[in-house]
Design a protein around this motif. Structure first.
Motif, mmCIF file in Angstrom:
data_model
loop_
_atom_site.group_PDB
_atom_site.id
_atom_site.type_symbol
_atom_site.label_atom_id
_atom_site.label_comp_id
_atom_site.label_asym_id
_atom_site.label_seq_id
_atom_site.Cartn_x
_atom_site.Cartn_y
_atom_site.Cartn_z
ATOM 1 N N ALA A 98 -6.354 -4.102 -4.478
ATOM 2 C CA ALA A 98 -5.168 -4.149 -5.328
ATOM 3 C C ALA A 98 -5.471 -4.875 -6.637
ATOM 4 O O ALA A 98 -5.063 -4.443 -7.717
ATOM 5 C CB ALA A 98 -4.020 -4.835 -4.587
ATOM 6 N N GLN A 102 -5.361 -3.521 -10.502
ATOM 7 C CA GLN A 102 -4.609 -4.199 -11.556
ATOM 8 C C GLN A 102 -5.497 -4.503 -12.762
ATOM 9 O O GLN A 102 -5.068 -4.371 -13.909
ATOM 10 C CB GLN A 102 -4.000 -5.487 -10.992
ATOM 11 N N PRO A 143 2.308 -7.890 -10.613
ATOM 12 C CA PRO A 143 1.971 -6.934 -9.555
ATOM 13 C C PRO A 143 1.438 -7.596 -8.297
ATOM 14 O O PRO A 143 1.597 -7.061 -7.205
ATOM 15 C CB PRO A 143 0.912 -6.038 -10.216
ATOM 16 N N HIS A 144 0.813 -8.774 -8.422
ATOM 17 C CA HIS A 144 0.305 -9.478 -7.248
ATOM 18 C C HIS A 144 1.426 -9.986 -6.368
ATOM 19 O O HIS A 144 1.208 -10.261 -5.172
ATOM 20 C CB HIS A 144 -0.598 -10.639 -7.678
ATOM 21 N N GLY A 147 3.766 -5.927 -5.537
ATOM 22 C CA GLY A 147 3.088 -4.951 -4.687
ATOM 23 C C GLY A 147 3.138 -5.264 -3.207
ATOM 24 O O GLY A 147 3.549 -4.422 -2.390
ATOM 25 N N GLY A 151 6.139 -2.478 -0.582
ATOM 26 C CA GLY A 151 5.682 -1.527 0.428
ATOM 27 C C GLY A 151 6.283 -1.786 1.799
ATOM 28 O O GLY A 151 6.866 -0.888 2.417
ATOM 29 N N SER A 222 -0.883 6.103 -9.253
ATOM 30 C CA SER A 222 -0.514 4.969 -8.421
ATOM 31 C C SER A 222 0.325 3.962 -9.204
ATOM 32 O O SER A 222 0.129 3.766 -10.404
ATOM 33 C CB SER A 222 -1.775 4.288 -7.894
ATOM 34 N N MET A 223 1.222 3.300 -8.502
ATOM 35 C CA MET A 223 2.008 2.256 -9.143
ATOM 36 C C MET A 223 1.141 1.064 -9.529
ATOM 37 O O MET A 223 1.529 0.265 -10.381
ATOM 38 C CB MET A 223 3.143 1.810 -8.217
ATOM 39 N N ASP A 224 -0.015 0.925 -8.916
ATOM 40 C CA ASP A 224 -0.941 -0.137 -9.319
ATOM 41 C C ASP A 224 -1.426 0.059 -10.747
ATOM 42 O O ASP A 224 -1.901 -0.891 -11.378
ATOM 43 C CB ASP A 224 -2.154 -0.169 -8.383
ATOM 44 N N ARG A 259 -1.825 8.260 -3.259
ATOM 45 C CA ARG A 259 -1.018 7.541 -4.245
ATOM 46 C C ARG A 259 -1.386 7.890 -5.686
ATOM 47 O O ARG A 259 -0.575 7.705 -6.594
ATOM 48 C CB ARG A 259 -1.147 6.029 -4.022
#
Length: 273
Positions: A98, A102, A143-144, A147, A151, A222-224, A259
């Motif tokens: 992840a 990012q 995001p850390h 994310g 989910g 991906s949303m990442d 994703r």
């Protein structure tokens, strides 16, 4: 027999490490010269050395390594320790992946500064929609933090809706609010659109209000990796005389297992600056 230096080379470890293992009783030399104190090892001892290094690399302490090698743990205890360590390593690997995504997204945003097209930004009204949702609070909008939270929320939400016999719900909508704690924490809402009359125990059902004017853009992937798309939208908002009025919503239009093939519409409330 091998001298400690030769044995260290064959085992791909340092002499200092072998001396440390000797002091701890993990790996005693096969023979110690009584006059010089020189340590000597046999080739058969490479097997124990390999096990010491492997268990240490799995994250066990040297005390645990010694107990495992000396069979002071029974099979069930050892199995449990290995499964726990396996789960910890898998979690660390997922976190590392992840973070790598990012970093890639941030790099893409930097490389595309001033070059990304904003022609696909559309201003429109977003109608009110009825949703079922689960929520939590995270430390920040980073995001850390987002994310790992969103989910599991969706997994739990979809599980509860399916258990209640609901089918055909969706698409998903994620939205965010300040948690009101004064520390930058954010309330994360994982929602699925549902028909009128929906009621599920443990799930909040509410109507998200309409957004009278929203700047929207479609993100593919991906949303990442959403950062470059989100920052393109921010530049468009400023360049066209608007201001942002709230956190953007995320409308998940297509969510296949891969994703990288996701299609998401970002919907950011705006007003004239």
């Amino acid at each position: 027999m091998f001298t400690i230096g030769d044995f260290a080379r064959h085992g791909r470890v340092s002499v200092r490490m072998l001396r440390h293992y000797d002091a701890l009783g993990l790996l005693r030399p096969a023979r110690v010269d009584p006059h010089t104190g020189y340590r000597f090892y046999t080739a058969d001892q490479l097997a124990r050395l390999n096990r010491v290094i492997a268990l240490k690399d799995l994250g066990f302490t040297l005390d645990q390594v010694g107990a495992i090698l000396d069979e002071r743990f029974d099979a069930d205890e050892l199995r449990g320790m290995l499964r726990l360590r396996q789960a910890e390593l898998e979690a660390a690997l997922a976190e590392a992946r992840a973070r790598l995504a990012q970093v890639g997204a941030r790099l893409q945003a930097i490389e595309s500064e001033g070059r990304m097209s904003t022609q696909d930004v559309v201003v429109k009204k977003i109608p009110a929609v009825r949703v079922a949702e689960l929520s939590t609070v995270v430390a920040s909008f980073g995001p850390h933090d987002i994310g790992p939270a969103i989910g599991p929320l969706y997994d739990e939400l979809c599980g509860r809706l399916e258990a209640a016999g609901l089918t055909g719900f969706g698409p998903g909508i994620a939205y965010y609010e300040d948690a009101g704690r004064g520390d930058g924490s954010v309330a994360v809402h994982a929602a699925m659109t549902v028909p009128e009359g929906t009621a599920v125990e443990g799930v909040e059902v509410r109507v998200l209000p309409a957004i009278e004017e929203a700047a929207t853009v479609v993100h593919r992937g991906s949303m990442d990796a959403i950062l470059p798309t989100a920052q393109t939208l921010a530049r468009w908002i400023e360049a066209n005389g608007y201001r942002s009025d709230h956190y953007a919503r995320e409308l998940y239009l297509e969510c296949p297992e891969d994703r990288s093939q996701w299609v998401t519409e970002i919907q950011e409330p705006i007003s004239r600056a």
